[in-house]
Write a protein that holds these residues in place. Structure first.
Motif, PDB file in Angstrom:
ATOM      1  N   ARG A  42       0.859  -1.188   0.000  1.00 38.31           N
ATOM      2  CA  ARG A  42       0.000   0.000   0.000  1.00 38.31           C
ATOM      3  C   ARG A  42       0.890   1.231   0.000  1.00 38.31           C
ATOM      4  O   ARG A  42       1.897   1.278   0.705  1.00 38.31           O
ATOM      5  CB  ARG A  42      -0.890   0.022   1.236  1.00 38.31           C
ATOM      6  N   ARG A  44       0.270   4.992   0.955  1.00 36.72           N
ATOM      7  CA  ARG A  44      -0.691   5.902   1.568  1.00 36.72           C
ATOM      8  C   ARG A  44      -0.726   7.209   0.776  1.00 36.72           C
ATOM      9  O   ARG A  44       0.308   7.782   0.434  1.00 36.72           O
ATOM     10  CB  ARG A  44      -0.301   6.150   3.026  1.00 36.72           C
ATOM     11  N   ARG A  99      -6.120   8.803  -3.982  1.00 35.56           N
ATOM     12  CA  ARG A  99      -6.314   7.971  -2.781  1.00 35.56           C
ATOM     13  C   ARG A  99      -5.175   6.976  -2.713  1.00 35.56           C
ATOM     14  O   ARG A  99      -4.321   6.953  -3.579  1.00 35.56           O
ATOM     15  CB  ARG A  99      -7.671   7.289  -2.806  1.00 35.56           C
ATOM     16  N   ASP A 100      -5.172   6.133  -1.692  1.00 33.13           N
ATOM     17  CA  ASP A 100      -4.123   5.129  -1.550  1.00 33.13           C
ATOM     18  C   ASP A 100      -4.020   4.287  -2.815  1.00 33.13           C
ATOM     19  O   ASP A 100      -5.024   4.059  -3.512  1.00 33.13           O
ATOM     20  CB  ASP A 100      -4.424   4.192  -0.384  1.00 33.13           C
ATOM     21  N   ILE A 102      -2.748   0.458  -4.285  1.00 33.73           N
ATOM     22  CA  ILE A 102      -2.496  -0.924  -3.910  1.00 33.73           C
ATOM     23  C   ILE A 102      -1.691  -1.566  -5.035  1.00 33.73           C
ATOM     24  O   ILE A 102      -2.043  -1.436  -6.212  1.00 33.73           O
ATOM     25  CB  ILE A 102      -3.816  -1.705  -3.714  1.00 33.73           C
ATOM     26  N   SER A 123      -6.012   1.945  -7.753  1.00 34.38           N
ATOM     27  CA  SER A 123      -6.468   2.887  -6.730  1.00 34.38           C
ATOM     28  C   SER A 123      -7.258   2.083  -5.716  1.00 34.38           C
ATOM     29  O   SER A 123      -8.053   1.199  -6.090  1.00 34.38           O
ATOM     30  CB  SER A 123      -7.365   3.967  -7.338  1.00 34.38           C
ATOM     31  N   ASP A 124      -7.049   2.349  -4.437  1.00 32.25           N
ATOM     32  CA  ASP A 124      -7.752   1.625  -3.382  1.00 32.25           C
ATOM     33  C   ASP A 124      -9.258   1.732  -3.596  1.00 32.25           C
ATOM     34  O   ASP A 124      -9.794   2.814  -3.828  1.00 32.25           O
ATOM     35  CB  ASP A 124      -7.360   2.194  -2.017  1.00 32.25           C
ATOM     36  N   GLU A 127     -10.300  -1.826  -7.546  1.00 30.76           N
ATOM     37  CA  GLU A 127      -9.364  -2.856  -7.983  1.00 30.76           C
ATOM     38  C   GLU A 127      -9.819  -3.630  -9.212  1.00 30.76           C
ATOM     39  O   GLU A 127      -9.187  -4.598  -9.606  1.00 30.76           O
ATOM     40  CB  GLU A 127      -9.023  -3.770  -6.814  1.00 30.76           C
TER      41      GLU A 127
END
Length: 147
Positions: A42, A44, A99-100, A102, A123-124, A127
């Motif tokens: 991840r 952040r 955003r976070d 992944i 993008s978190d 998926e």
């Protein structure tokens, strides 16, 4: 061997000791999970990762992918500080949301001297739509752990 040889806690300890300039308690990068020949990372979200136009920068995504590959390798062979990137190729597929991020990493080949993997970045929460696809190769030194 078909299981991870390092846990997330062991990886975090190793990274904080050997790479303190990047892996700090407030680092943007964190390990979500590891397995044999795989990792999930991840990144952040931080305003500093944005580029003009409000999208997350390419260097941020490249770093996330590179770290994901390194973590998958270490989780599979043990702590080898001198495993190094020899190639990294990235295709930016769509604009990531602010955003976070992944990163899902799979090692396609894990040999004695080279590891080749691919990383899918999302993008978190989104998926189903990959924002970047990365392939990379790492050189593994002969005097590695357990060899």
């Amino acid at each position: 061997m078909s299981h991870a040889v390092m846990t997330i806690a062991q990886l975090n300890t190793f990274l904080a000791r050997d790479f303190p300039q990047v892996f700090t308690p407030d680092s943007a990068f964190s390990i979500v999970s590891v397995g044999y020949r795989e990792s999930v990372m991840r990144c952040r979200f931080d305003q500093r990762h944005l580029r003009p136009g409000g999208t997350i920068s390419g260097p941020t995504m490249m770093t996330l992918a590179d770290v994901g590959l390194y973590i998958a390798i270490l989780a599979s062979i043990g702590p080898v500080a001198m495993a190094v990137t020899t190639n990294l190729n990235i295709n930016f597929l769509s604009k990531p949301a602010p955003r976070d991020l992944i990163a899902r990493t799979k090692l396609l080949r894990l040999g004695r001297r080279l590891a080749v993997g691919e990383v899918s970045i999302y993008s978190d929460g989104e998926e189903e739509d990959m924002v970047a696809h990365v392939t990379g190769t790492y050189a593994i030194p002969q005097e590695r752990a357990g060899a």
